[in-house]
Design an enzyme around this catalytic site. Structure first.
Site, PDB file in Angstrom:
ATOM      1  N   GLU A  80      56.194 -66.522 -46.638  1.00 17.71           N
ATOM      2  CA  GLU A  80      56.819 -66.570 -47.985  1.00 17.71           C
ATOM      3  C   GLU A  80      56.594 -65.452 -48.690  1.00 17.71           C
ATOM      4  O   GLU A  80      57.107 -65.670 -50.024  1.00 17.71           O
ATOM      5  CB  GLU A  80      57.197 -67.931 -48.724  1.00 17.71           C
ATOM      6  CG  GLU A  80      58.071 -69.068 -47.529  1.00 17.71           C
ATOM      7  CD  GLU A  80      58.486 -70.323 -48.319  1.00 17.71           C
ATOM      8  OE1 GLU A  80      58.531 -70.451 -49.778  1.00 17.71           O
ATOM      9  OE2 GLU A  80      58.042 -71.188 -47.396  1.00 17.71           O
ATOM     10  N   CYS A 112      59.202 -72.446 -44.753  1.00 17.57           N
ATOM     11  CA  CYS A 112      58.561 -73.030 -44.082  1.00 17.57           C
ATOM     12  C   CYS A 112      58.495 -72.586 -42.620  1.00 17.57           C
ATOM     13  O   CYS A 112      57.272 -72.615 -41.443  1.00 17.57           O
ATOM     14  CB  CYS A 112      57.963 -74.074 -44.348  1.00 17.57           C
ATOM     15  SG  CYS A 112      57.673 -74.048 -46.362  1.00 17.57           S
ATOM     16  N   HIS A 234      56.303 -80.300 -39.450  1.00 18.41           N
ATOM     17  CA  HIS A 234      56.256 -79.757 -40.441  1.00 18.41           C
ATOM     18  C   HIS A 234      55.593 -80.493 -41.781  1.00 18.41           C
ATOM     19  O   HIS A 234      55.945 -81.643 -42.022  1.00 18.41           O
ATOM     20  CB  HIS A 234      57.228 -78.803 -41.064  1.00 18.41           C
ATOM     21  CG  HIS A 234      57.001 -78.371 -42.053  1.00 18.41           C
ATOM     22  ND1 HIS A 234      56.278 -77.212 -43.019  1.00 18.41           N
ATOM     23  CD2 HIS A 234      57.526 -78.559 -43.376  1.00 18.41           C
ATOM     24  CE1 HIS A 234      56.426 -77.191 -44.066  1.00 18.41           C
ATOM     25  NE2 HIS A 234      57.249 -77.598 -44.337  1.00 18.41           N
ATOM     26  N   SER A 296      62.889 -74.272 -45.390  1.00 19.36           N
ATOM     27  CA  SER A 296      64.117 -74.336 -45.747  1.00 19.36           C
ATOM     28  C   SER A 296      65.586 -73.393 -45.540  1.00 19.36           C
ATOM     29  O   SER A 296      65.223 -72.564 -45.705  1.00 19.36           O
ATOM     30  CB  SER A 296      64.075 -74.381 -47.675  1.00 19.36           C
ATOM     31  OG  SER A 296      62.928 -76.117 -48.173  1.00 19.36           O
TER      32      SER A 296
END
Lengths: 350, 129
Positions: A80, A112, A234, A296
């Site tokens: 990201e 992520c 995660h 996300s």
């Protein structure tokens, strides 16, 4: 069978305690740290970013196994926080491990889970015979707005997997994904920090996708949680993966070795892959690993992995690069002022 | 530094690519066009350094400018690579831990950037081994 032929992780040396961040914002640090299940997080040195972290992780993977760089036909980096908006991180990684020029490369973004998306692409290219080996990296210098809940966990680090067909140290038996359009967390173009939906990031986002992909995997493979030695989920904090594991029927013993977040923080695209690296650091032949990432936006990639005899053979030298435990142990704690300087929060004249 | 000028030396900076004279055996980093010992009799071939060495001497920089301003205090060191060549480099370590003879290894770091919209330059620095 397609699998992981080598792996490596990298975590910068610097750490800040969650209590120190809370002190600056007048919050109860002890309570926040306990609630999140995170006590320290890693931050980059002044001259580190997602490119340098990706290169170090990829070089650690190359150090553990004699891989001819010319055999690497693809490099993918999920993050990201790519330093350039336009110019791939992956080409610098390819150049720094000597894999250029006969290779394809691209950067991935899927919050992520961009790193595990890179693993899936690499698997496809290797399985189809288009390339001999591919490098998949998940790395981040994670962003979180000062004072926001994300600031307590957003951390720096990453991991690289070399995917190939020949003598893998761990076979990837299957992968599957569960994906929907769920706006739980995002960062708009040219904005320095992401925004999120607070509690909305939990039930309809993280848990729906992690549980969805994990159940699909268990059903497809005809397995139950007790069939696995380790499970990695995660880890945006310590709480979510622990809850997800419990909902699926995995025990604390199965997830603890891969729960790096406690003293690392959330390395976003690196998070589940650093967790997997921590498990591979101690895995024995025959161990079966369950991994589900989450990004996300939203989606989860699930993996069923079996460790092979090669991990203990002459083809592979686990000691040639530091383990996740080694990297976590080599640390220097800083205060918020130094943290702000390292994270570029101090505005200087150009 | 111009983008093209950096790019021309990129492999040297990323992967410690130098060279060696196969006649006298001497290693060079940065690479040389010809061997200063053997001169026209020398034969130069490319060599990738292992990336390990030791500190020959160092200086602690407490006041700097430009890209280096935020890095202070930092260690600038002369490193002797295991193969024998020496280079001046940034040694990333606690300033009170550095000493002459300290074993070091290469790391990949950001060397600088041309402002917030310009190119970012990467390459090799060293850390304690």
């Amino acid at each position: 069978m397609v699998g992981i032929i080598s792996y490596g992780a990298y975590i910068p040396r610097y750490r800040i305690k969650i209590e120190e961040i809370a002190r600056v914002w007048g919050a109860n640090g002890t309570e926040i740290a306990r609630g999140l299940g995170v006590f320290e997080k890693a931050l980059p040195d002044m001259d580190e970013d997602t490119i340098t972290i990706s290169v170090e992780a990829a070089r650690a993977a190359m150090a553990r196994r004699k891989v001819d760089p010319a055999d690497i036909g693809a490099v993918y980096v999920g993050s990201e926080s790519h330093p350039y908006a336009v110019k791939p991180t992956a080409v610098t990684v390819g150049e720094a491990i000597g894999a250029t020029p006969v290779m394809t490369a691209a950067d991935y973004e899927f919050a992520c889970k961009a790193g595990t998306a890179a693993v899936q692409t690499s698997m496809g290219l290797v399985k189809s015979g288009m390339v001999n080996c591919a490098v998949a990296v998940g790395a981040d210098v994670a962003q979180g707005e000062p004072g926001d809940a994300l600031e307590y966990t957003a951390a720096a680090g990453g991991a690289a997997l070399i995917i190939g067909n020949d003598d893998p140290i761990a076979e990837i038996n299957h992968t599957c994904s569960f994906t929907t359009d769920t706006p739980d967390f995002w960062r708009r173009e040219n904005k320095p920090y992401p925004r999120h939906g607070g509690r909305f990031t939990g039930e309809p986002a993280y848990f729906k996708h992690v549980i969805g992909a994990s159940k699909m995997m268990l059903e497809k493979m005809g397995t139950k949680p007790s069939d696995y030695t380790y499970a990695v989920f995660h880890q945006p904090n310590g709480k979510f993966p622990t809850q997800a594991a419990s909902m699926l029927g995995f025990s604390m013993e199965q997830i603890k070795p891969g729960l790096a977040v406690t003293y690392l923080g959330n390395t976003y695209s690196g998070a589940s892959m650093v967790g997997l690296s921590a498990v591979l650091d101690i895995a024995k032949p025959g161990d079966r690993i369950f991994m589900t990432s989450y990004g996300s936006g939203s989606g989860s990639d699930s993996f069923d992995i079996t460790v092979t005899d090669v991990i203990n053979s002459d083809l592979f030298n686990r000691d040639a690069a530091p383990t996740v435990s080694d990297l976590l142990a080599d640390k220097k704690i800083v205060d918020y002022a130094v943290y702000a300087k390292h994270k570029g929060k101090v505005v200087m004249m150009e | 530094m111009s983008v093209a000028r950096f790019w021309r030396k990129q492999q040297n900076r990323y992967n410690l690519i130098g060279n060696q004279c196969t006649v006298c055996g001497k290693y060079f980093y940065p690479p040389r066009g010809f061997c200063p010992v053997c001169r026209r009799d020398g034969k130069i071939v490319e060599h990738q350094f292992k990336g390990t060495g030791k500190v020959v001497t160092f200086s602690i920089i407490r006041s700097s400018s430009g890209n280096f301003k935020l890095l202070t205090p930092y260690v600038l060191a002369i490193i002797e690579l295991d193969e024998g060549s020496r280079l001046t480099t940034h040694l990333v370590c606690d300033i009170d831990k550095v000493y002459i003879g300290m074993p070091v290894k290469r790391v990949f770091r950001k060397l600088g950037e041309e402002g917030s919209s310009g190119a970012i330059f990467y390459g090799t620095k060293f850390v304690p081994a």
